[in-house]
Design a protein around this motif. Sequence first.
Motif, PDB file in Angstrom:
ATOM      1  N   VAL A   1       0.811  -1.218   0.000  1.00 49.48           N
ATOM      2  CA  VAL A   1       0.000   0.000   0.000  1.00 49.48           C
ATOM      3  C   VAL A   1       0.845   1.270   0.000  1.00 49.48           C
ATOM      4  O   VAL A   1       0.618   2.191  -0.762  1.00 49.48           O
ATOM      5  CB  VAL A   1      -0.932   0.025   1.226  1.00 49.48           C
ATOM      6  N   TYR A   2       1.874   1.288   0.863  1.00 47.14           N
ATOM      7  CA  TYR A   2       2.570   2.557   1.085  1.00 47.14           C
ATOM      8  C   TYR A   2       3.743   2.807   0.159  1.00 47.14           C
ATOM      9  O   TYR A   2       4.173   3.927  -0.052  1.00 47.14           O
ATOM     10  CB  TYR A   2       3.069   2.621   2.536  1.00 47.14           C
TER      11      TYR A   2
ATOM     12  N   ALA B   1      -7.836  -1.834  -1.613  1.00 51.18           N
ATOM     13  CA  ALA B   1      -7.151  -0.598  -2.011  1.00 51.18           C
ATOM     14  C   ALA B   1      -5.793  -0.921  -2.628  1.00 51.18           C
ATOM     15  O   ALA B   1      -5.158  -1.902  -2.296  1.00 51.18           O
ATOM     16  CB  ALA B   1      -6.970   0.295  -0.804  1.00 51.18           C
TER      17      ALA B   1
ATOM     18  N   GLN C   1      -8.177   0.636  12.656  1.00 54.59           N
ATOM     19  CA  GLN C   1      -7.511   1.615  11.799  1.00 54.59           C
ATOM     20  C   GLN C   1      -6.391   2.222  12.631  1.00 54.59           C
ATOM     21  O   GLN C   1      -6.632   2.692  13.743  1.00 54.59           O
ATOM     22  CB  GLN C   1      -8.476   2.702  11.317  1.00 54.59           C
TER      23      GLN C   1
ATOM     24  N   LYS D   1      -1.241   6.344  10.198  1.00 49.54           N
ATOM     25  CA  LYS D   1      -1.122   5.964   8.798  1.00 49.54           C
ATOM     26  C   LYS D   1      -1.545   7.123   7.907  1.00 49.54           C
ATOM     27  O   LYS D   1      -2.350   7.962   8.289  1.00 49.54           O
ATOM     28  CB  LYS D   1      -1.984   4.742   8.487  1.00 49.54           C
ATOM     29  N   LEU D   2      -0.983   7.123   6.703  1.00 43.82           N
ATOM     30  CA  LEU D   2      -1.374   8.155   5.745  1.00 43.82           C
ATOM     31  C   LEU D   2      -2.806   7.899   5.286  1.00 43.82           C
ATOM     32  O   LEU D   2      -3.637   8.784   5.234  1.00 43.82           O
ATOM     33  CB  LEU D   2      -0.417   8.137   4.547  1.00 43.82           C
ATOM     34  N   LYS D   3      -3.065   6.625   4.982  1.00 43.51           N
ATOM     35  CA  LYS D   3      -4.423   6.242   4.600  1.00 43.51           C
ATOM     36  C   LYS D   3      -5.012   5.458   5.773  1.00 43.51           C
ATOM     37  O   LYS D   3      -4.396   4.506   6.237  1.00 43.51           O
ATOM     38  CB  LYS D   3      -4.401   5.338   3.367  1.00 43.51           C
ATOM     39  N   ASN D   4      -6.161   5.873   6.248  1.00 45.21           N
ATOM     40  CA  ASN D   4      -6.768   5.104   7.326  1.00 45.21           C
ATOM     41  C   ASN D   4      -7.634   3.999   6.746  1.00 45.21           C
ATOM     42  O   ASN D   4      -8.766   4.233   6.337  1.00 45.21           O
ATOM     43  CB  ASN D   4      -7.565   6.015   8.244  1.00 45.21           C
ATOM     44  N   MET D   5      -7.063   2.833   6.675  1.00 46.81           N
ATOM     45  CA  MET D   5      -7.775   1.695   6.119  1.00 46.81           C
ATOM     46  C   MET D   5      -7.915   0.601   7.171  1.00 46.81           C
ATOM     47  O   MET D   5      -7.070   0.475   8.056  1.00 46.81           O
ATOM     48  CB  MET D   5      -7.025   1.179   4.892  1.00 46.81           C
TER      49      MET D   5
ATOM     50  N   LYS E   1     -13.213  -0.892  -0.275  1.00 47.04           N
ATOM     51  CA  LYS E   1     -11.928  -0.429  -0.820  1.00 47.04           C
ATOM     52  C   LYS E   1     -11.063   0.137   0.304  1.00 47.04           C
ATOM     53  O   LYS E   1      -9.877   0.398   0.110  1.00 47.04           O
ATOM     54  CB  LYS E   1     -12.157   0.663  -1.874  1.00 47.04           C
ATOM     55  N   HIS E   2     -11.675   0.350   1.457  1.00 45.11           N
ATOM     56  CA  HIS E   2     -10.954   0.985   2.563  1.00 45.11           C
ATOM     57  C   HIS E   2     -10.207  -0.055   3.391  1.00 45.11           C
ATOM     58  O   HIS E   2     -10.403  -0.171   4.614  1.00 45.11           O
ATOM     59  CB  HIS E   2     -11.923   1.789   3.424  1.00 45.11           C
TER      60      HIS E   2
ATOM     61  N   THR F   1      -6.413  -2.843   3.190  1.00 43.21           N
ATOM     62  CA  THR F   1      -5.181  -3.182   2.475  1.00 43.21           C
ATOM     63  C   THR F   1      -5.434  -4.432   1.628  1.00 43.21           C
ATOM     64  O   THR F   1      -6.301  -5.244   1.950  1.00 43.21           O
ATOM     65  CB  THR F   1      -4.035  -3.479   3.460  1.00 43.21           C
TER      66      THR F   1
END
Lengths: 312, 312
Positions: free
Chosen positions: A288-289, A311, B159, B163-167, B254-255, B257
């Motif tokens: 992901v990152y 994602a 979550q 993290k940059l994306k909170n998934m 989609k939210h 990993t």
Amino acid sequence: MWWVRRTRYWFSTLLYAGGARLRPGRRTASGGLETPGSCGAELQGELDRFGGVSVHLSRHHTLHGLDAAAFRRLLQAAIQQWRSEGRIAAWLHIPILQSHFIAPAASLGFCFHHAKPHSSTLTLWLGEGPSRLPGYATHQVGVAGAVFDVSTRKVLVVQDRNKLKNMWKFPGGLSEPGEDIDTAVREVFEETGVKSEFRSLLSIRQQHRSPGAFGMSDMYLVCRLQPRSFTINFCQQECLKCEWIDLENLARTKHTTPITSRVARLLLYGLREGFDKIDLSMEELPAVYTGLFYKLYHRELPESYKAATGAD
Amino acid sequence: MWWVRRTRYWFSTLLYAGGARLRPGRRTASGGLETPGSCGAELQGELDRFGGVSVHLSRHHTLHGLDAAAFRRLLQAAIQQWRSEGRIAAWLHIPILQSHFIAPAASLGFCFHHAKPHSSTLTLWLGEGPSRLPGYATHQVGVAGAVFDVSTRKVLVVQDRNKLKNMWKFPGGLSEPGEDIDTAVREVFEETGVKSEFRSLLSIRQQHRSPGAFGMSDMYLVCRLQPRSFTINFCQQECLKCEWIDLENLARTKHTTPITSRVARLLLYGLREGFDKIDLSMEELPAVYTGLFYKLYHRELPESYKAATGAD
């Protein structure tokens, strides 16, 4: 909670190492300039997004010729400054030829975090409570290949030259840094001269205080490989024997290791009931990152269940 | 062949670390006694069964007060003696407070092999060709728990706060040295407050140049856990959110990993077709050389196939 802290730093460090950094390098301590014997040097560190500061001694040319005592005074002043600024950790990256700066750092509380061939990294926790800094690698990874020929029902096994007990085992061994589990194919070829193709991952072993791992842990993975050649040309330096032996015999003999015997039984079960009963399939998925890809092993999943992969 | 050599040393080191040693420590170089500035010191090493010699500086009280230049002369004489005796490798074990001896050793060709918090180990290959010495740990190991409640068809997810994306992902993280894969149970409890029991291993991920692994590799394992409690009391410091969410939703959103989404699909498949379709069972088996036990994970094998476990 110890682990939870560690986890946070695991992901945090992940982001940091991924390139995220709040600010560029800046002076850590003007006090450093006034430190006696510092020759006007200061320890200019780079802040990370987690409140830590990293100092790369290779970038501090003013430290050349500085003796251990002078460096200690300089570092001591910097630590005071970092504490006053609320930094939670300090990292020192030290080229091996500047290792005379390690002992003075240790006398101020720094410990080794890890070492690479030509440098070491020391750290000092400045935050409250126990250190929440992430650890270094803890496991070595060994890979072996169970090369099984369905038509002859024979499997490729070796006996190591340097063992107390000479027992049959699958060819394989310690993997090199950056090697994948499925490089068992190359490893088997180098040890036995037999060519093969990766089919599946069969078993995972985890062992701690593993002899030969310098007190660290060991992960050992056995793959199922499909032979593409059968002529044995084994490494005399490495092996005492290398043979294609009947799978039934390998499953029954006492002259083998428990894990080899167990995997032989798995192969027998797979041969009779279908290899789908024992296989873990491998697939590459995007990280992901980082934009990198990783290899994921699990039971075969019908395509109808795969569809999207979340994602990306 | 590189790997083959490595493998031999892997097992050899294993035997050595297991306690096998041909001879006790002995003088490595009478020449050492005549080395100028050595204060009568010599580097008394211990031979290992593979033709290497190990020197533990902590056992050399005569080195106290020795400066770097004098140590270098002493080490240089010892290396000449070891070469003349046909030693293939030299190991230096150096307490952190004696690190001023590292640079002189490096100037003679030694490199770091690894470091522990309060000491470092350097090595110099004296044999022919490239070094055949075993490497150090290459992987960090992360463990996560997919806590799935069959009755409600809900799975526990979090979550991360950092993290940059909170998934959504499964709770878990970097394991401590010596921790087992199935300690995911404890890790999940510490992060979420939910109690659970280990059921199986579901997937294994291997990733190289893993951010947060200091340039090393990463192995990440997801376990299937059976909940024993349901009240969430998650670590605010660590998590932004922690919820029981519907498995179908986790598999579709989609939210999340890619690996979380994939494991959610595995769980769906297991729920519909039977968890035996997706599980790897765990069993303890005895190590051949050490008397220790290790944990082995593979597809469930019918008892009729297990029977004996080979040599013990």
